[in-house]
Enzyme design. Structure first.
Site, mmCIF file in Angstrom:
data_model
loop_
_atom_site.group_PDB
_atom_site.id
_atom_site.type_symbol
_atom_site.label_atom_id
_atom_site.label_comp_id
_atom_site.label_asym_id
_atom_site.label_seq_id
_atom_site.Cartn_x
_atom_site.Cartn_y
_atom_site.Cartn_z
ATOM 1 N N GLY A 116 0.833 -1.184 0.000
ATOM 2 C CA GLY A 116 0.000 0.000 0.000
ATOM 3 C C GLY A 116 0.872 1.240 0.000
ATOM 4 C CB CYS A 117 0.354 4.702 -1.190
ATOM 5 S SG CYS A 117 -1.251 5.104 -0.492
ATOM 6 C CE1 TYR A 118 -1.352 8.331 3.343
ATOM 7 C CE2 TYR A 118 -3.222 6.855 3.108
ATOM 8 C CZ TYR A 118 -2.696 8.129 3.077
ATOM 9 O OH TYR A 118 -3.506 9.203 2.778
#
Length: 311
Positions: A116-118
């Site tokens: 995921g990005c985060y």
């Protein structure tokens, strides 16, 4: 020898569009996509995925699981950009810089799940420190992050760039129920013993992320300080092509962090800020949510997997 066939399933979303843009002019592979009329035809999608060498899934979670379930050709390899398989033990986590041998694992894997990005920022900051024993695994971690609105996909782009854009908030904190899908992924790959608190937000800019983790040195070993934490991160990423650790003397001169400063790149920049008087340290990651946080990461993983494909 024919070039590898790379099938992008879901090339109309923000991640898929950027992946397609990055790959379409490459001569070392052949990109396969489906027409608008075929995208919702399960039989046609199943045929396409079973005929390719590597499939990149840019789909909602349920559709990604359905696509994987349709694979009957054992030679097909998959990069899943959704969150459907991120904590599954039989999938390889697609963060090449996470450990010294992670890039090799990705290169040899048949199933790779894009981070995921985060979590890319959170795991990138936390795992080296936990692995080195500089943070206890039961540290009460709280993560705060703001992303560009493209992090919401097409819905976010429409809200801020569509007809009602003037009504879109300049800043919005979300996930207030504290049940976001990212904490299990962060906990697993950072090596935390308990679920971290995660508070995400969107800003009125298209792409870019600033993610921070605040630490109280009183909860760490007596000999651990900002310089110790920084040295650990610097050692871990010393040879990394896409993760840089800002020197302490540079971070000490900064007055703010710009989430957009690495937009258009596949890099992530980590920083450590320390206040000796108060015993506080701030860990920070800055990167493009559509670069290292999504499309760029998928292409980085694809290139690793192609090294095995070409042998």
């Amino acid at each position: 020898m024919s070039s590898p066939l790379v099938f992008i399933d879901g090339d109309q979303g923000t991640t898929g569009l950027q992946i397609h843009e990055r790959l379409r002019d490459r001569s070392d592979l052949t990109v396969v996509t489906l027409s608008a009329a075929e995208r919702k035809n399960f039989t046609r999608r199943a045929e396409a995925i079973n005929a390719c060498d590597i499939a990149i899934l840019c789909l909602p979670d349920a559709a990604a699981r359905e696509a994987v379930g349709a694979i009957v050709n054992p030679a097909v390899r998959v990069i899943d950009a959704s969150s459907a398989h991120r904590t599954q033990p039989d999938w390889t986590y697609g963060f090449p810089e996470m450990t010294p041998r992670q890039a090799e694992r990705i290169a040899n894997a048949s199933r790779v799940t894009n981070p995921g990005c985060y979590p890319t920022g959170a795991v990138g900051l936390l795992r080296p420190l936990l692995q080195a024993g500089l943070m206890p695994d039961n540290y009460p971690v709280s993560i705060y992050a703001v992303s560009g609105y493209s992090g919401r996909g097409r819905a976010g782009v429409e809200e801020y760039e569509g007809q009602g854009a003037t009504q879109a908030p300049s800043y919005q904190v979300y996930g207030l129920e504290l049940a976001h899908k990212h904490p299990p992924e962060i906990q697993q790959y950072a090596g935390l013993a308990q679920r971290p608190v995660f508070v995400p937000a969107y800003g009125a800019f298209r792409q870019g992320i600033v993610l921070t983790v605040a630490l109280d040195l009183r909860l760490l070993a007596p000999d651990v300080d900002g310089a110790t934490l920084h040295a650990c991160l610097a050692r871990h990423y010393a040879d990394a092509a896409h993760v840089q650790v800002m020197p302490l003397f540079e971070s000490s001169t900064l007055k703010y962090l710009d989430p957009q400063v690495l937009n258009g790149t596949d890099d992530m920049r980590l920083s450590v800020f320390a206040n000796i008087e108060h015993g506080h340290v701030l860990l920070a990651a800055v990167f493009d949510n559509l670069g290292k946080g999504a499309s760029g990461a998928a292409v980085q993983n694809l290139d690793l997997m192609l090294t095995r494909q070409s042998r």
